[in-house]
Design an enzyme around this catalytic site. Sequence first.
Site, short mmCIF file in Angstrom:
data_model
loop_
_atom_site.label_atom_id
_atom_site.label_comp_id
_atom_site.label_asym_id
_atom_site.label_seq_id
_atom_site.Cartn_x
_atom_site.Cartn_y
_atom_site.Cartn_z
CB SER A 1 -0.89 0.01 1.25
OG SER A 1 -1.59 -1.19 1.38
CB CYS B 1 -3.75 -4.02 1.70
SG CYS B 1 -5.40 -3.45 1.35
CB CYS C 1 -7.76 -4.99 3.61
SG CYS C 1 -6.22 -4.24 4.13
CE LYS D 1 -10.71 -7.70 6.87
NZ LYS D 1 -9.93 -7.01 7.86
CB ALA E 1 15.42 -4.25 -2.99
CE1 TYR F 1 -7.54 -6.01 11.08
CE2 TYR F 1 -5.98 -5.24 12.73
CZ TYR F 1 -6.31 -5.46 11.42
OH TYR F 1 -5.42 -5.14 10.42
CD GLU G 1 -11.21 -8.16 10.72
OE1 GLU G 1 -11.63 -7.00 10.69
OE2 GLU G 1 -10.17 -8.51 10.11
CB ALA H 1 -14.38 -1.34 10.44
CG HIS I 1 -37.92 6.86 10.85
ND1 HIS I 1 -37.57 6.16 11.99
CD2 HIS I 1 -39.18 6.48 10.52
CE1 HIS I 1 -38.59 5.41 12.35
NE2 HIS I 1 -39.58 5.57 11.48
CD GLU J 1 -34.63 6.39 13.33
OE1 GLU J 1 -35.34 7.38 13.52
OE2 GLU J 1 -35.00 5.41 12.66
C1 LIG Z 1 -5.25 -10.53 7.67
C2 LIG Z 1 -5.09 -9.04 7.60
C3 LIG Z 1 -6.20 -8.24 7.48
C4 LIG Z 1 -6.08 -6.87 7.40
N1 LIG Z 1 -7.21 -6.11 7.31
C5 LIG Z 1 -7.10 -4.76 7.23
C6 LIG Z 1 -8.27 -3.97 7.08
O1 LIG Z 1 -9.40 -4.47 7.05
N2 LIG Z 1 -8.11 -2.63 6.97
C7 LIG Z 1 -6.87 -2.03 7.00
O2 LIG Z 1 -6.79 -0.81 6.87
N3 LIG Z 1 -5.75 -2.76 7.16
C8 LIG Z 1 -5.84 -4.12 7.27
N4 LIG Z 1 -4.70 -4.87 7.39
C9 LIG Z 1 -3.40 -4.18 7.51
C10 LIG Z 1 -2.86 -3.75 6.14
O3 LIG Z 1 -2.83 -4.86 5.28
C11 LIG Z 1 -1.49 -3.13 6.31
O4 LIG Z 1 -1.55 -2.11 7.26
C12 LIG Z 1 -0.95 -2.56 5.00
O5 LIG Z 1 -0.90 -3.54 4.00
C13 LIG Z 1 0.45 -1.96 5.24
O6 LIG Z 1 0.98 -1.51 4.02
P1 LIG Z 1 2.56 -1.41 3.85
O7 LIG Z 1 2.78 -0.73 2.55
O8 LIG Z 1 3.18 -0.85 5.06
O9 LIG Z 1 3.08 -2.91 3.79
P2 LIG Z 1 2.61 -4.16 2.95
O10 LIG Z 1 1.29 -3.97 2.32
O11 LIG Z 1 2.78 -5.33 3.84
O12 LIG Z 1 3.66 -4.25 1.76
C14 LIG Z 1 5.00 -4.55 1.98
C15 LIG Z 1 5.52 -5.29 0.75
O13 LIG Z 1 6.94 -5.31 0.78
C16 LIG Z 1 7.38 -6.55 0.27
N5 LIG Z 1 8.75 -6.74 0.76
C17 LIG Z 1 9.15 -7.01 2.03
N6 LIG Z 1 10.49 -7.00 2.10
C18 LIG Z 1 10.95 -6.75 0.85
C19 LIG Z 1 12.25 -6.60 0.29
N7 LIG Z 1 13.35 -6.67 1.05
N8 LIG Z 1 12.35 -6.37 -1.03
C20 LIG Z 1 11.25 -6.27 -1.82
N9 LIG Z 1 10.00 -6.39 -1.33
C21 LIG Z 1 9.85 -6.60 -0.01
C22 LIG Z 1 6.37 -7.54 0.78
O14 LIG Z 1 6.36 -8.71 -0.02
C23 LIG Z 1 5.08 -6.74 0.67
O15 LIG Z 1 4.42 -6.97 -0.55
C24 LIG Z 1 -4.79 -6.26 7.45
C25 LIG Z 1 -3.65 -7.06 7.57
C26 LIG Z 1 -3.80 -8.43 7.64
C27 LIG Z 1 -2.58 -9.28 7.78
#
Ligand SMILES: Cc1cc2nc3c(=O)[nH]c(=O)nc-3n(C[C@H](O)[C@H](O)[C@H](O)COP(=O)(O)OP(=O)(O)OC[C@H]3O[C@@H](n4cnc5c(N)ncnc54)[C@H](O)[C@@H]3O)c2cc1C
Length: 463
Positions: A15, A43, A48, A51, A115, A180, A184, A344, A439, A444
């Site tokens: 993300s 995510c 997310c 899920k 990396a 959570y 969930e 949530a 309503h 409400e």
């Molecule tokens: C089961 C579950 C349900 C969730 N539900 C929700 C929700 O409903 N709502 C919500 O807001 N958040 C939710 N989250 C949290 C959300 O997914 C994270 O907060 C979000 O993805 C964080 O984004 P990020 O960019 O920090 O890391 P990430 O999305 O984890 O991305 C990091 C990326 O870096 C890559 N990576 C790691 N090390 C290296 C490297 N050395 N070189 C190259 N690539 C690398 C990984 O493969 C990964 O793809 C949930 C998490 C989980 C586990």
Amino acid sequence: MASFDYDLFVIGGGSGGVRSGRVAAALGKKVAIAEEFRYGGTCVIRGCVPKKLYVYASQFTEHFEDAEGFGWSVGERTFDWQKLVKAKEKEITRLEGLYQKGLANAGAEILHTRAELTGPNTIRLIDSGKTVTAERIVIAVGGHPTPHDALPGHELCISSNEAFDLPELPKSIIIAGGGYIAVEFANIFHGLGVETTLIYRGKEILSRFDQDMRRGLHAAMEQKGIRILCEDLIQSVTKNADGRLTAETMKHGALVADQVMLALGRVPNTKGLGLEAAGVAVNERGAIIVDAFSRTSAPGIYALGDVTDRVQLTPVAIHEAMCFIETEYKGNPTSPDHDLIATAVFSQPEIGTVGLSEEAAAKKFQDLEIYRAEFRPMKATLSGRSEKTIMKLIVNAADRKVVGVHILGHEAGEMAQLLGITLKAGCTKDDFDRTMAVHPTATEELVTMYNPTYRVKNGEKVG
Ligand SMILES: Cc1cc2nc3c(=O)[nH]c(=O)nc-3n(C[C@H](O)[C@H](O)[C@H](O)COP(=O)(O)OP(=O)(O)OC[C@H]3O[C@@H](n4cnc5c(N)ncnc54)[C@H](O)[C@@H]3O)c2cc1C
């Protein structure tokens, strides 16, 4: 002035990483982004998105049951787990493609490799062994489920990563954890017909949420048939001759199930990342330490999202990425705002919440007015389902500001999003009072609770 291969190198295609890489590239910067697994990150691939799709799948059991109260006769129902997994896979693959398309259209170079840092401005691409340089580096590597190595038999357990792609739906599951994600998944598996036990070492599930939400959800889940064992933990897991697992617990003896899932928190992905070589400091949990502008201890290196262990949510990672862009590429220093984040829990019923819990507000403010409504939702009158919706407003009596709103009920997550705007705008209880009700809706109640249910003065409940 030193010249670099890239203006910006992003490690991690989740993300936060994709957002910072895409927007920087669209601004004309020379950007490369590396992802070691799948674009979209936690995510999209195993958080997310899948899920929520599974939550939808699991809700149909109750929809079919409820339909009868409204005159419908629902015939035989069957559920095909593999079909769901396949449909989920198709959707996340589509999203993964969109993430890459967005990056490509903006002009970023997309790398499929791990990396690692080798120095202040240098990165090694593990697949090719090549070293590249960049003026700025964003570390957005996220985290992974804690494997709980200290637990004998932990290698027999699954985490949320594997739960999405199990070859078959288990008949029974034990889920360890009270956050959570644990809650969930307990609801998802139960809804899909799996005999589900949730085991949590704390007094009540969902610590830091408002007590009413925690107790209300606990009761609702138990009523559905989910077994919840608080103040207990798994001490070992062993495999039986029939392939099932035995979890030896501290207080409830041996529990047997097809799967044991550990949902005991997440660890930042900082191991082996070369942070020391680059001079990037981490805290005792391995999370990268950043200042108010997501700057690490090494000049030119930034960290955002889950790896910094601030607030582990997708919109927060994206917001931190946008603040990085404003600060570094638009000359507009902007630090992420982590106050009043609406959130949530996609349990059944859902929790939607923004602001302070009653307990946290009582520590901060001397005099609170608590407005609380507990009622049977309208749909339940005909469906016959015995469930309760709880709505709660926490008001600081001194200035009438609403400092917390908590809802347990259908679509509470959707409601939390809108309530987030009202709290962010600093609405008072009087603003709620002069808002016309819609309503008939459940919400409400939020604008028709005219008298406090009770007050909390100096931390003590009165009246
Ligand atoms: C089961 C579950 C349900 C969730 N539900 C929700 C929700 O409903 N709502 C919500 O807001 N958040 C939710 N989250 C949290 C959300 O997914 C994270 O907060 C979000 O993805 C964080 O984004 P990020 O960019 O920090 O890391 P990430 O999305 O984890 O991305 C990091 C990326 O870096 C890559 N990576 C790691 N090390 C290296 C490297 N050395 N070189 C190259 N690539 C690398 C990984 O493969 C990964 O793809 C949930 C998490 C989980 C586990």
